[in-house]
Design an enzyme around this catalytic site. Structure first.
Site, mmCIF file in Angstrom:
data_model
loop_
_atom_site.group_PDB
_atom_site.id
_atom_site.type_symbol
_atom_site.label_atom_id
_atom_site.label_comp_id
_atom_site.label_asym_id
_atom_site.label_seq_id
_atom_site.Cartn_x
_atom_site.Cartn_y
_atom_site.Cartn_z
ATOM 1 N N TRP A 106 -2.142 31.118 -15.178
ATOM 2 C CA TRP A 106 -2.442 30.404 -16.426
ATOM 3 C C TRP A 106 -1.581 29.147 -16.518
ATOM 4 C CZ3 TRP A 106 -2.528 35.037 -20.426
ATOM 5 C CH2 TRP A 106 -3.696 35.778 -20.224
ATOM 6 N N ASN A 144 -9.177 25.044 -10.804
ATOM 7 C CA ASN A 144 -10.389 25.120 -11.615
ATOM 8 C C ASN A 144 -10.129 25.009 -13.112
ATOM 9 O OD1 ASN A 144 -13.311 25.827 -12.018
ATOM 10 N ND2 ASN A 144 -12.361 27.570 -13.067
ATOM 11 N N HIS A 145 -9.054 25.627 -13.589
ATOM 12 C CA HIS A 145 -8.855 25.724 -15.025
ATOM 13 C C HIS A 145 -7.368 25.747 -15.365
ATOM 14 C CE1 HIS A 145 -9.185 29.833 -13.324
ATOM 15 N NE2 HIS A 145 -8.157 30.090 -14.119
ATOM 16 N N GLU A 192 -19.758 25.269 -12.151
ATOM 17 C CA GLU A 192 -18.751 24.211 -12.152
ATOM 18 C C GLU A 192 -18.334 23.790 -13.556
ATOM 19 O OE1 GLU A 192 -20.123 21.043 -9.641
ATOM 20 O OE2 GLU A 192 -20.549 22.409 -7.984
ATOM 21 N N ASP A 204 -11.898 24.759 -18.574
ATOM 22 C CA ASP A 204 -12.353 24.357 -17.248
ATOM 23 C C ASP A 204 -12.116 22.868 -17.019
ATOM 24 O OD1 ASP A 204 -14.106 25.571 -14.938
ATOM 25 O OD2 ASP A 204 -14.902 23.566 -15.305
ATOM 26 N N ARG A 233 -3.743 28.743 -0.679
ATOM 27 C CA ARG A 233 -4.840 29.642 -1.031
ATOM 28 C C ARG A 233 -5.394 29.140 -2.366
ATOM 29 N NH1 ARG A 233 -6.437 32.930 -5.573
ATOM 30 N NH2 ARG A 233 -7.719 34.638 -4.800
ATOM 31 N N ASP A 235 -7.743 29.324 -5.652
ATOM 32 C CA ASP A 235 -8.395 30.259 -6.569
ATOM 33 C C ASP A 235 -9.760 29.710 -6.997
ATOM 34 O OD1 ASP A 235 -7.884 32.698 -8.363
ATOM 35 O OD2 ASP A 235 -8.438 31.176 -9.839
ATOM 36 N N GLU A 260 -10.742 31.627 -2.397
ATOM 37 C CA GLU A 260 -11.402 32.756 -3.042
ATOM 38 C C GLU A 260 -12.821 32.332 -3.408
ATOM 39 O OE1 GLU A 260 -11.033 35.348 -7.175
ATOM 40 O OE2 GLU A 260 -10.528 33.223 -7.121
#
Length: 357
Positions: A106, A144-145, A192, A204, A233, A235, A260
Site C-alpha cells: 500500500w 499499478n496503484h 487497466e 489506480d 518483481r 505486482d 505477477e
C-alpha cells in the site's frame, strides 16, 4: 524460522534475475532457487515484537505490523543459504499508508525507504550482506496503484507523493467514480482502469499520463543505481498498459524483470503473452477485448518471466474441498462486498517471534 515460507521452491523457482553491475542472465536465474520473505513477518532483529499482547493489530482486517525488518533478515541469511536458497524475494521497500500495511503493498510515497523495515541504512546493509554471500535480491514493487486513501473527500489524492492530484489516477474515490477490478471477465481496457480492492480500495494510477510514467521510471532508475537490485518483481502486471513495460525494460536494461500475471479468468495464453507473442497471437488471445487504454498494440517480449499463479487453481481443484478460494468463486460476477476479500490470496509466514495473520 519460517516453516510457512510464503513461496516455496516450486513457485518461486521461476526464472532469473539480473543486476546492473554483472547481470545474471535468465538462463543463470533458472538455476537459482528463490525464497520469498514477507519482511515484517520473518525476523525481528533488535526490534520490538509488536504482535503479542499490546493491541497493535487492533482495527486491521488482516493484522498489523509485527516488527520484522531487514536487520533481522540479515541475521538469518546464513540460515536461508543453509536451506539451499541462493536468492531472496523481499517485500516492497517504499513508505506505506497507515498501520496495517505489514505486507508493504500500500504505497504512500515514491520517495524515501520504509522506516519500519530499517530505512536506507537497513536496505543497504541487506544488499551488501546478500551479495557477499552470492544471494541475489529480488525487490517487489507496485506500479499499478497506491495504498488506500487516507481521506474520504475531494482532497484524497493530496496525501500521496508525487501523485498528489486526481489527474494522476483513473477515476475518483467515490464508489460510482471508478470500476472494480474484482469483477469477473474484464476486458483489457477495464483491467487497466479499474481499482483493485473493495474494502479498502486502492486508487489506480494513470500510467499513460506522461507525468506518472516519467516519475515512476525516474524512481526505478534511481533505485537501481543506488541499490543494484538483482531483479524486480512487478505486482498486478495485466492492469497496466504494455507500453509502460517496454519503457521499464529500457530503463532497467539487462536487469531481470518478472511479473505477477493474475486475472480472472486466467487463460494460459494470456500468461504466456507477456514473455513473447506476435501481433496475430495477441489478437487471437482476447480478440476485440484486447484493446488497452492506450490502444498501443504492443506485442513481442514484455517481461523476462512470469510467475505461474495459474497453477494454484489446478492444485486447489485437485486437493482442496470447496472453499473461499476455489476457481469457481474466486471473483464472482456479482460483486459482493461482504464476502469478496480483495480478490487476493493472503499468504504469510512466521519466524523468530513474529506471527502471520
Amino acid at each position: 524460522f519460517s516453516h510457512h515460507t510464503v513461496m516455496v521452491s516450486f513457485a518461486a523457482r521461476v526464472t532469473a534475475l539480473v543486476s546492473c553491475g554483472l547481470a545474471l542472465s535468465p538462463a543463470e536465474w533458472k538455476r537459482r532457487t528463490v525464497y520469498q520473505v514477507i519482511t515484517d513477518r520473518f525476523a525481528l532483529g533488535e526490534s520490538q515484537d509488536l504482535c503479542h499482547g499490546n493491541g497493535v493489530t487492533d482495527g486491521c482486517q488482516y493484522g498489523g505490523f509485527c516488527g520484522g525488518n531487514w536487520a533481522g533478515m540479515v541475521d538469518q541469511l546464513d540460515y536461508i543459504q543453509g536451506m539451499g536458497f541462493d536468492a531472496i524475494w523481499i517485500s516492497p521497500v517504499l513508505p506505506n499508508v497507515g498501520d496495517c500495511a505489514y505486507h508493504a503493498y500500500w504505497t504512500k510515497s515514491f520517495s524515501g525507504i520504509n522506516q519500519r523495515f530499517g530505512g536506507e541504512p537497513g536496505l543497504r546493509k541487506l544488499m551488501k550482506e546478500a551479495k557477499r554471500r552470492d544471494i541475489a535480491v529480488m525487490v517487489d514493487v507496485v506500479f499499478n496503484h497506491m495504498g488506500p486513501p487516507e481521506r474520504n473527500d475531494s482532497s484524497w489524492a493530496t496525501t500521496y507523493s508525487p501523485f498528489n492530484s486526481t489527474d494522476h489516477f483513473h477515476g475518483d474515490i467515490d464508489p460510482q467514480g471508478h470500476c472494480f477490478a474484482e469483477i469477473f471477465g474484464l476486458n483489457q481496457s477495464q483491467r487497466e482502469e479499474c481499482w483493485i480492492g473493495l474494502d479498502p480500495v486502492t486508487p489506480d494510477l494513470k500510467q499513460e499520463d506522461p507525468f506518472v510514467q516519467n516519475a515512476l521510471l525516474d524512481w526505478v532508475k534511481t533505485m537501481q543505481t543506488e541499490y543494484d537490485f538483482d531483479a524486480w518483481r512487478i505486482d498486478t502486471v495485466p492492469y497496466i498498459n504494455r507500453t509502460f513495460y517496454k519503457a521499464l525494460k529500457q530503463v532497467l536494461n539487462d536487469t531481470y524483470v518478472i511479473g505477477e500475471v493474475a486475472t480472472n479468468p486466467m487463460p494460459l495464453e494470456l500468461l504466456a503473452s507477456y514473455q513473447n507473442t506476435t501481433e496475430a497471437q495477441e489478437k487471437a488471445i482476447n480478440g476485440s477485448n484486447n484493446v488497452s487504454v492506450m490502444a498501443d498494440g504492443v506485442s513481442g517480449p514484455i517481461l523476462d518471466g512470469v510467475l505461474n499463479y495459474r497453477l494454484i487453481w489446478d492444485l486447489r481443484d485437485a486437493f482442496q474441498c470447496q472453499g473461499v478460494y476455489t476457481r469457481t468463486n474466486f471473483a464472482p460476477a456479482s460483486l459482493n462486498r461482504s464476502n469478496l476479500m480483495n480478490g487476493k490470496l493472503k499468504l504469510g509466514n512466521s519466524s523468530n517471534g513474529t506471527q502471520g495473520s
